[in-house]
Design a protein around this motif. Structure first.
Motif, PDB file in Angstrom:
ATOM      1  N   ILE A 279       0.814  -1.213   0.000  1.00  0.00           N
ATOM      2  CA  ILE A 279       0.000   0.000   0.000  1.00  0.00           C
ATOM      3  C   ILE A 279       0.850   1.266   0.000  1.00  0.00           C
ATOM      4  O   ILE A 279       0.336   2.353  -0.199  1.00  0.00           O
TER       5      ILE A 279
ATOM      6  N   LEU B  74       1.248  -8.688  -2.375  1.00  0.00           N
ATOM      7  CA  LEU B  74       0.163  -8.754  -3.355  1.00  0.00           C
ATOM      8  C   LEU B  74      -0.035 -10.179  -3.877  1.00  0.00           C
ATOM      9  O   LEU B  74      -1.135 -10.740  -3.809  1.00  0.00           O
TER      10      LEU B  74
ATOM     11  N   PHE C  45      -6.703  -6.161  -3.042  1.00  0.00           N
ATOM     12  CA  PHE C  45      -5.495  -6.837  -3.549  1.00  0.00           C
ATOM     13  C   PHE C  45      -5.895  -7.965  -4.493  1.00  0.00           C
ATOM     14  O   PHE C  45      -5.304  -8.160  -5.533  1.00  0.00           O
ATOM     15  N   LYS C  46      -6.923  -8.701  -4.069  1.00  0.00           N
ATOM     16  CA  LYS C  46      -7.341  -9.840  -4.888  1.00  0.00           C
ATOM     17  C   LYS C  46      -7.836  -9.355  -6.245  1.00  0.00           C
ATOM     18  O   LYS C  46      -7.596  -9.986  -7.269  1.00  0.00           O
TER      19      LYS C  46
ATOM     20  N   ILE D 179      -1.243 -12.749  -1.188  1.00  0.00           N
ATOM     21  CA  ILE D 179      -2.673 -12.826  -0.874  1.00  0.00           C
ATOM     22  C   ILE D 179      -3.418 -13.594  -1.964  1.00  0.00           C
ATOM     23  O   ILE D 179      -4.375 -14.325  -1.695  1.00  0.00           O
ATOM     24  N   ILE D 180      -2.948 -13.476  -3.209  1.00  0.00           N
ATOM     25  CA  ILE D 180      -3.591 -14.206  -4.305  1.00  0.00           C
ATOM     26  C   ILE D 180      -3.363 -15.710  -4.117  1.00  0.00           C
ATOM     27  O   ILE D 180      -4.280 -16.517  -4.239  1.00  0.00           O
TER      28      ILE D 180
ATOM     29  N   GLN E  47      -8.890  -2.664   6.882  1.00  0.00           N
ATOM     30  CA  GLN E  47      -7.973  -3.652   6.315  1.00  0.00           C
ATOM     31  C   GLN E  47      -8.680  -4.682   5.438  1.00  0.00           C
ATOM     32  O   GLN E  47      -8.186  -5.083   4.400  1.00  0.00           O
TER      33      GLN E  47
ATOM     34  N   VAL F 167      -7.594  -5.847   1.638  1.00  0.00           N
ATOM     35  CA  VAL F 167      -7.225  -7.207   1.258  1.00  0.00           C
ATOM     36  C   VAL F 167      -8.060  -7.649   0.056  1.00  0.00           C
ATOM     37  O   VAL F 167      -7.556  -8.246  -0.899  1.00  0.00           O
TER      38      VAL F 167
ATOM     39  N   PHE G 128      -5.468   2.050   5.901  1.00  0.00           N
ATOM     40  CA  PHE G 128      -5.296   0.599   5.799  1.00  0.00           C
ATOM     41  C   PHE G 128      -5.677  -0.091   7.110  1.00  0.00           C
ATOM     42  O   PHE G 128      -6.402  -1.092   7.103  1.00  0.00           O
TER      43      PHE G 128
END
Lengths: 307, 285
Positions: free
Chosen positions: A128, A184, B278-279, A187-188, B271, B275, B267
């Motif tokens: 971030i 990043l 991000f996906k 998390i995927i 949060q 998250v 953030f």
């Protein structure tokens, strides 16, 4: 009766038709604001850029059509060659390391471990964070008398000129890029790991598979679409990398960290070679397009099918 | 009994040692992630003259906050923050409005050419931003938007990705509600405004957060379209600060911390939505 029925159905039809037209009007109305933005700032610009790549435009004078001259120039421009090699090196080094580390982190985090929220938060922070601030932080860490050299000095290792040695600077930029991007892809991968049915792993355990076998025979094949996806997006990201290079090294020392994302900016907005910059950008676009198509074609062959 | 116990004992020993290795690796990684931030904070709290005279591991106590005071005098930080916030908020609201409207139309309304148009949308998502920099600069120049905040706003208030995301969400919206609303005489806009939007808060928050963060952190596009010092965003200001005061590390670290803080606080506040975003970023690539 029959005479009455006919106008009624007609009326129904016209009513339904009217409703359909109304719905269509609402539809067009709703997409218009968004569509105008896409039309003027994405769709038309692509064709415009293609045209520009066929001109010698430099902002100051009117553009002349010069055909494929810009594209021919790319092949005779030694700096373009060096830039493409740097970009290739950037992708080949950063993407495998990123994929390996993020997969490892995701597998580790997927264990039942205490303090998982803390770990996740820690790995998300760089994602971030703005790239300018990250560049600043690492310029100080990698400075000749910065933190890293002082830590190494404590272990008796000679200081390294992380950002000023032409043999090392690109590796340093790659390192910071990897550091910033870990959370990043992690998390995927983590989301994909959690989607793997527990029964499958339990069944394998009952059949006597150990953890390593389960990982390589079940987890990896099931993750293969994600691994492939993350690899392709990583390569595309390498082609576009700019912020860290601009702020940390300005493409130097020499041209050692000049990657294609930076070179296009330099040609177009520093030297005002708009046409040549557009041609370079189109070469990258073509490469990305080929990769994206490859992703779709190849996944059918070696990627484990979800069905 | 003992035969039965033994394997499970060794299993749990194995599981424990695997866990220990996992935790060790994760801790090592987490330290690597956090130390740069902590070291920036520590540096920003030193007196400038102590930066090079002491070792990196030395922490100044009591801390010296003068870098955080000085930075406001060196650059108009408040102006930059105001510029950034203004643009980020306009873009966020604009992108949410246009994307949700278009997403609703693509998901729920029938009109000729809809699917072809949506295919064009998906195709534009594959165009790398780098290809658009040069032509968009020219478009903005012709619009007279160079060196104004319009250049940052106009190209960002609509989003193919946002539309795609909203469409996917609206597709799964129960159609009973829509039918009931129609029977009650709701037109599509009333349905969108009174029923769809209030029930889409999580996805709107996620998309809004992505838009806000993108604008807040964006560097390359502002660098290209803004010249005047008074128009700069925070990231631009920070980058210019670096080229001007490139050895004044306490000042630079204070600048980095100040520009990072709003996003980091955001953030921690939301949060979950970060998250989620991000996906989606994965999808976007």
């Amino acid at each position: 009766m029959a005479v009455e029925a006919i106008p009624q159905t007609k009326k129904k039809i016209t009513f339904a038709k009217k409703q359909r037209i109304q719905e269509a009007i609402w539809g067009y109305l709703f997409i218009t604001p968004n569509f105008l933005v896409i039309l003027f700032f994405t769709f038309i610009p692509v064709f415009f850029a293609l045209y520009m790549s066929l001109t010698d435009w430099n902002i100051l004078s009117d553009p002349n059509f010069i055909g494929l001259e810009n594209y021919e120039k790319i092949f005779s421009d030694p700096l373009a060659k060096e830039t493409f090699l740097n970009t290739f090196y950037f992708a080949v080094v950063s993407v495998p390391i990123n994929v390996f580390l993020t997969l490892l982190l995701a597998v580790l985090l997927n264990q039942k471990i205490k303090g998982i929220t803390f770990f996740r938060t820690a790995y998300y922070l760089p994602v971030i964070s703005a790239s300018v601030a990250v560049s600043l932080m690492f310029m100080w860490i990698l400075a000749n008398n910065g933190l890293l050299n002082q830590i190494l000095g404590g272990m008796g290792i000679e200081p390294v000129r992380w950002l000023t040695d032409p043999k090392i600077a690109l590796n340093s930029v790659i390192g910071v890029t990897i550091w910033k991007g870990l959370g990043l892809n992690m998390i995927i991968f983590l989301a994909a790991l959690q989607d793997i049915p527990k029964e499958l792993l339990e069944a394998a355990a009952i059949d006597g598979a150990n953890a390593v076998q389960k990982f390589f025979k079940i987890t990896i094949p099931l993750l293969s679409p994600v691994i492939f996806f993350v690899t392709i997006t990583g390569v595309i990201g390498s082609f576009q990398s700019f912020d860290l290079v601009y702020n940390m090294t300005r493409g130097g020392p020499g041209h050692s960290t000049t990657v294609i994302g930076f070179y296009i900016w330099r040609q177009a907005f520093d030297y005002l070679h708009m046409g040549y910059g557009a041609a370079l950008a189109f070469i990258v676009f073509a490469a990305i397009l080929v990769l994206t198509i490859l992703q779709w074609v190849l996944r059918k062959f070696w990627v484990y099918s979800e069905e | 009994m003992s035969n039965k116990n033994n394997p499970s004992n060794s299993d749990s020993v194995l599981a424990k040692s695997v866990q220990a290795i996992a935790v060790t690796l994760l801790v090592f990684g987490a330290i690597t992630m956090i130390v740069p931030f902590i070291w920036s904070v520590i540096t920003s709290l030193k007196s400038a003259e102590n930066i090079f005279s002491h070792s990196a591991f030395w922490i100044q106590f009591p801390p010296d906050f003068s870098a955080y005071k000085q930075i406001w005098e060196r650059i108009p930080l408040l102006l930059y923050a105001g510029n950034t916030l203004k643009v980020a908020l306009i873009v966020t609201v604009g992108q949410l409005a246009t994307s949700s409207l278009a997403g609703y139309a693509f998901a729920r309304l029938k009109f000729p050419g809809r699917d072809k148009l949506f295919f064009v949308y998906i195709a534009t998502m594959m165009i790398p931003g780098m290809v658009l920099l040069i032509p968009n600069f020219v478009v903005m120049r012709n619009l007279g938007a160079i060196n104004t905040h319009w250049a940052l706003i106009l190209s960002a208030v609509g989003s193919a990705f946002g539309t795609f995301l909203m469409r996917q969400f609206f597709l799964s919206f129960p159609s009973e509600l829509e039918d009931a609303a129609k029977l009650d005489g709701c037109n599509p806009f009333m349905f969108y405004w009174h029923i769809l939007l209030p029930n889409s808060k999580p996805i709107l928050t996620t998309l809004g957060l992505m838009a806000f963060q993108n604008i807040w952190n964006d560097f390359q596009w502002p660098l290209i379209v803004l010249n005047d010092e008074s128009k700069r965003t925070l990231q631009l200001g920070l980058s210019y600060l670096m080229s001007e005061y490139y050895t004044d590390w306490t000042l630079l670290m204070a600048g980095a911390i100040i520009t990072l803080l709003p996003i980091i606080l955001l953030f921690f506040a939301v949060q979950k939505y970060f998250v989620q975003s991000f996906k989606f970023t994965g999808l976007k690539g």
